[in-house]
Write a protein that holds these residues in place. Structure first.
Motif, PDB file in Angstrom:
ATOM      1  N   GLY A 256       0.806  -1.218   0.000  1.00 51.37           N
ATOM      2  CA  GLY A 256       0.000   0.000   0.000  1.00 51.37           C
ATOM      3  C   GLY A 256       0.836   1.264   0.000  1.00 51.37           C
ATOM      4  O   GLY A 256       1.918   1.311   0.590  1.00 51.37           O
ATOM      5  N   LEU A 258       0.188   5.702   0.050  1.00 50.95           N
ATOM      6  CA  LEU A 258      -0.770   6.802   0.127  1.00 50.95           C
ATOM      7  C   LEU A 258      -0.025   8.121   0.270  1.00 50.95           C
ATOM      8  O   LEU A 258       0.594   8.389   1.307  1.00 50.95           O
ATOM      9  CB  LEU A 258      -1.730   6.613   1.309  1.00 50.95           C
ATOM     10  CG  LEU A 258      -2.784   7.714   1.485  1.00 50.95           C
ATOM     11  CD1 LEU A 258      -3.712   7.769   0.274  1.00 50.95           C
ATOM     12  CD2 LEU A 258      -3.592   7.493   2.763  1.00 50.95           C
ATOM     13  N   HIS A 273      -5.273   8.914  -2.991  1.00 51.18           N
ATOM     14  CA  HIS A 273      -3.880   9.078  -3.400  1.00 51.18           C
ATOM     15  C   HIS A 273      -3.778  10.208  -4.418  1.00 51.18           C
ATOM     16  O   HIS A 273      -4.687  10.446  -5.209  1.00 51.18           O
ATOM     17  CB  HIS A 273      -3.339   7.783  -3.997  1.00 51.18           C
ATOM     18  CG  HIS A 273      -1.880   7.837  -4.349  1.00 51.18           C
ATOM     19  ND1 HIS A 273      -0.889   7.585  -3.431  1.00 51.18           N
ATOM     20  CD2 HIS A 273      -1.249   8.140  -5.517  1.00 51.18           C
ATOM     21  CE1 HIS A 273       0.289   7.727  -4.014  1.00 51.18           C
ATOM     22  NE2 HIS A 273       0.102   8.070  -5.279  1.00 51.18           N
ATOM     23  N   PHE A 347      -6.369  -0.166  -6.500  1.00 46.81           N
ATOM     24  CA  PHE A 347      -6.833   0.687  -5.415  1.00 46.81           C
ATOM     25  C   PHE A 347      -7.541  -0.146  -4.342  1.00 46.81           C
ATOM     26  O   PHE A 347      -8.167  -1.175  -4.634  1.00 46.81           O
ATOM     27  CB  PHE A 347      -7.787   1.763  -5.941  1.00 46.81           C
ATOM     28  CG  PHE A 347      -7.144   2.704  -6.924  1.00 46.81           C
ATOM     29  CD1 PHE A 347      -6.419   3.800  -6.494  1.00 46.81           C
ATOM     30  CD2 PHE A 347      -7.260   2.479  -8.293  1.00 46.81           C
ATOM     31  CE1 PHE A 347      -5.823   4.665  -7.386  1.00 46.81           C
ATOM     32  CE2 PHE A 347      -6.667   3.337  -9.203  1.00 46.81           C
ATOM     33  CZ  PHE A 347      -5.950   4.437  -8.752  1.00 46.81           C
ATOM     34  N   ARG A 348      -7.429   0.317  -3.115  1.00 46.98           N
ATOM     35  CA  ARG A 348      -8.119  -0.331  -2.012  1.00 46.98           C
ATOM     36  C   ARG A 348      -8.746   0.738  -1.124  1.00 46.98           C
ATOM     37  O   ARG A 348      -8.072   1.700  -0.721  1.00 46.98           O
ATOM     38  CB  ARG A 348      -7.155  -1.187  -1.189  1.00 46.98           C
ATOM     39  CG  ARG A 348      -7.850  -1.920  -0.034  1.00 46.98           C
ATOM     40  CD  ARG A 348      -6.921  -2.891   0.669  1.00 46.98           C
ATOM     41  NE  ARG A 348      -5.935  -2.209   1.493  1.00 46.98           N
ATOM     42  CZ  ARG A 348      -4.635  -2.448   1.442  1.00 46.98           C
ATOM     43  NH1 ARG A 348      -4.155  -3.318   0.567  1.00 46.98           N
ATOM     44  NH2 ARG A 348      -3.796  -1.812   2.237  1.00 46.98           N
ATOM     45  N   GLN A 350     -10.216   1.794   2.367  1.00 51.25           N
ATOM     46  CA  GLN A 350     -10.046   1.366   3.750  1.00 51.25           C
ATOM     47  C   GLN A 350     -10.719   2.368   4.679  1.00 51.25           C
ATOM     48  O   GLN A 350     -10.521   3.580   4.569  1.00 51.25           O
ATOM     49  CB  GLN A 350      -8.562   1.265   4.095  1.00 51.25           C
ATOM     50  CG  GLN A 350      -8.278   0.717   5.482  1.00 51.25           C
ATOM     51  CD  GLN A 350      -6.801   0.428   5.679  1.00 51.25           C
ATOM     52  OE1 GLN A 350      -6.049   0.279   4.716  1.00 51.25           O
ATOM     53  NE2 GLN A 350      -6.376   0.338   6.922  1.00 51.25           N
ATOM     54  N   GLN A 371      -8.586   5.961   0.278  1.00 51.51           N
ATOM     55  CA  GLN A 371      -8.392   5.140  -0.913  1.00 51.51           C
ATOM     56  C   GLN A 371      -6.900   5.156  -1.245  1.00 51.51           C
ATOM     57  O   GLN A 371      -6.361   6.161  -1.690  1.00 51.51           O
ATOM     58  CB  GLN A 371      -9.193   5.681  -2.099  1.00 51.51           C
ATOM     59  CG  GLN A 371      -9.146   4.765  -3.319  1.00 51.51           C
ATOM     60  CD  GLN A 371      -9.852   5.367  -4.512  1.00 51.51           C
ATOM     61  OE1 GLN A 371      -9.395   6.363  -5.052  1.00 51.51           O
ATOM     62  NE2 GLN A 371     -10.970   4.773  -4.910  1.00 51.51           N
ATOM     63  N   LEU A 372      -6.238   4.045  -1.004  1.00 50.71           N
ATOM     64  CA  LEU A 372      -4.797   3.973  -1.211  1.00 50.71           C
ATOM     65  C   LEU A 372      -4.464   3.058  -2.366  1.00 50.71           C
ATOM     66  O   LEU A 372      -5.311   2.276  -2.830  1.00 50.71           O
ATOM     67  CB  LEU A 372      -4.100   3.498   0.046  1.00 50.71           C
ATOM     68  CG  LEU A 372      -4.413   2.075   0.542  1.00 50.71           C
ATOM     69  CD1 LEU A 372      -3.213   1.513   1.280  1.00 50.71           C
ATOM     70  CD2 LEU A 372      -5.616   2.109   1.473  1.00 50.71           C
ATOM     71  N   ALA A 374      -2.908  -0.124  -3.665  1.00 53.61           N
ATOM     72  CA  ALA A 374      -2.549  -1.433  -3.130  1.00 53.61           C
ATOM     73  C   ALA A 374      -1.617  -2.191  -4.056  1.00 53.61           C
ATOM     74  O   ALA A 374      -1.260  -3.339  -3.787  1.00 53.61           O
ATOM     75  CB  ALA A 374      -3.807  -2.263  -2.884  1.00 53.61           C
ATOM     76  N   ARG A 417       2.791   1.063   5.448  1.00 51.86           N
ATOM     77  CA  ARG A 417       2.577   1.533   4.086  1.00 51.86           C
ATOM     78  C   ARG A 417       3.854   2.140   3.509  1.00 51.86           C
ATOM     79  O   ARG A 417       4.780   2.474   4.230  1.00 51.86           O
ATOM     80  CB  ARG A 417       1.461   2.575   4.049  1.00 51.86           C
ATOM     81  CG  ARG A 417       0.090   2.028   4.392  1.00 51.86           C
ATOM     82  CD  ARG A 417      -0.944   3.125   4.387  1.00 51.86           C
ATOM     83  NE  ARG A 417      -2.272   2.650   4.753  1.00 51.86           N
ATOM     84  CZ  ARG A 417      -3.309   3.447   5.005  1.00 51.86           C
ATOM     85  NH1 ARG A 417      -3.150   4.753   4.924  1.00 51.86           N
ATOM     86  NH2 ARG A 417      -4.470   2.928   5.322  1.00 51.86           N
TER      87      ARG A 417
END
Length: 470
Positions: A256, A258, A273, A347-348, A350, A371-372, A374, A417
């Motif tokens: 991840g 960000l 991001h 994207f993930r 969280q 939204q980071l 991944a 991260r």
């Protein structure tokens, strides 16, 4: 006048750029705009300054004193009372925003190297132009005497080549990846002012479009000029006295990443991001900040007393307004780091909460979404200009830790991260090249060479310590 040349091309922004201007708005630093229609404006003065510096770098080396050859094309510097006006005219350029893109806002902070957190009252917002904006560029060269034409054209071709091969960046924060450009679709036309016909052609030409549409395009300005002026040498006599170490690193995101940016609309997550031209990017500022802090830790373990001087010499000193000192002069970073577009991003989303330490329950109103990235890959380019003794060794130690995931980048590094892994190719100033990849065996010759550079860093003579390292 013996001749008048017109050279035109198309220049595209490969990364975001900031050309400083004024105006009202919430951003601390505004971009320069055309007062007529509000579009992006690249002033000829900014472009001329970058071109002049590039020519001086090629002919005499980075940060060398400017000599007569540069003045022949660009005129004398302002500090010289005696001299001539520049025979080269550089026009202002009006850019066009691609459909669907608009001016972007980037926020910046200063990071405390001791705590790794943002310093108070050191946040600012900057307007930037997104990558993809196209600027038509136009240059006119006035040749007063025919005997000087070949030399002036050679100097001009060497200069403009920097726009085509990525060696010239424009605007603010060039050492951190902003303002990267690529120029193409070059065309050239010559008016022979020794003849009546040439003067008539010049006077009756279309000022806005002086080159006919049937003139072919060329990938480089050298080719465009040489097609018209056959006396130009075939090889261009391309002298390059720049000394630099270049690293091209291919990196992959692990776990991840960000770099915080606010959501773009009401239904977007609270934090996403950073994007530029609708693509996720890793800005050079984020990578440079992480590498500077890590380089300081390495230097403090190895050098102790002069660790801060090594970092200031490599990354440029951090000058505080409240600490005006004659012993520490501002200077640009000699380590240039590119801005990178993330390829194949994943994207993930969280959801995070804040926990009250006393009750163990959630803090009211502290629910937010991030939204980071991944996953994804990217290539980043490092360029160390005028490498000094021992600095290649420090750079190798930094590169080893970056490729093996020891230098976290971006926010929330404390929760795992920002880890990166990959491989790199190192190009030294002496022409040698090495491929570096963690967990891969290297032959004895390469190992001895690397150990020699690192030993040079460890054993280098102590620098004069001017101030206490902060």
């Amino acid at each position: 006048m013996a001749a008048r040349w017109i050279i035109m091309g198309t220049m595209r922004l490969e990364s975001a750029a900031h050309f400083g201007g004024e105006g009202e708005g919430f951003a601390n630093m505004k971009i320069l705009r055309d007062p007529k229609n509000g579009g992006p404006l690249l002033p000829g003065t900014s472009l001329t300054g970058a071109l002049r510096s590039h020519l001086a770098d090629i002919l005499f080396g980075y940060r060398a004193d400017e000599q007569q050859e540069v003045s022949r094309l660009f005129g004398s510097v302002r500090s010289h009372d005696d001299g001539s006006q520049s025979p080269l005219i550089v026009f202002d350029s009006f850019g066009k925003l691609p459909d669907g893109l608009d001016v972007e806002i980037r926020d910046g902070v200063a990071i405390d190297s001791k705590t790794g957190t943002a310093e108070p009252n050191h946040k600012f917002d900057v307007e930037v132009l997104p990558a993809g904006i196209v600027f038509p560029v136009r240059f006119e060269l006035i040749v007063e005497q025919s005997k000087d034409e070949s030399e002036l054209l050679m100097l001009l071709a060497k200069t403009l080549e920097g726009l085509s091969n990525g060696d010239i960046s424009l605007g603010m924060r060039r050492s951190r990846g902003l303002g990267a450009v690529n120029a193409y679709q070059w065309r050239a036309r010559r008016f022979d002012l020794d003849t009546q016909e040439g003067w008539i052609q010049w006077v009756t030409s279309d000022h806005d479009n002086p080159i006919a549409s049937d003139v072919p395009y060329y990938d480089s300005p050298f080719q465009a000029i040489q097609t018209v002026y056959h006396e130009l040498p075939q090889d261009g006599e391309r002298v390059d006295r720049r000394k630099r170490v270049v690293i091209e690193a291919d990196l992959a995101i692990q776990g991840g990443l960000l770099v915080r940016s606010p959501g773009t609309d009401a239904v977007a997550p609270d934090v996403i991001h950073l994007h530029s031209a609708e693509r996720p990017v890793l800005p050079g500022t984020s990578l440079a900040g992480a590498m500077r802090a890590h380089a300081l830790r390495i230097s403090q373990c190895v050098r102790r007393e002069d660790a801060c001087e090594w970092i200031d010499r490599l990354f440029g000193p951090r000058i505080e307004k409240k600490m005006v000192s004659h012993s520490k002069q501002p200077s640009a970073s000699r380590l240039r780091i590119s801005e990178s577009s993330i390829e194949n991003p994943a994207f993930r989303l969280q959801t995070r909460i804040a926990i009250d330490r006393f009750t163990g329950g959630t803090v009211t109103g502290a629910l937010f979404e991030e939204q980071l990235l991944a996953g994804g890959t990217f290539t980043v380019r490092f360029e160390l200009r005028n490498p000094l003794e021992g600095e290649v060794g420090l750079l190798l130690l930094l590169l080893r830790d970056l490729l093996s995931g020891e230098i976290p980048v971006g926010g929330s590094a404390s929760v795992g991260r920002g880890m990166l892994r990959g491989k790199a190719t190192l190009y030294l100033a002496n022409g040698e090249a090495y491929v570096i990849q963690p967990d891969q065996e290297v032959d004895e010759k390469v190992e001895n060479a690397f150990n020699g550079y690192i030993k040079a860093f460890i054993d280098a003579a102590s620098l004069h310590v001017q101030e206490v390292c902060s």
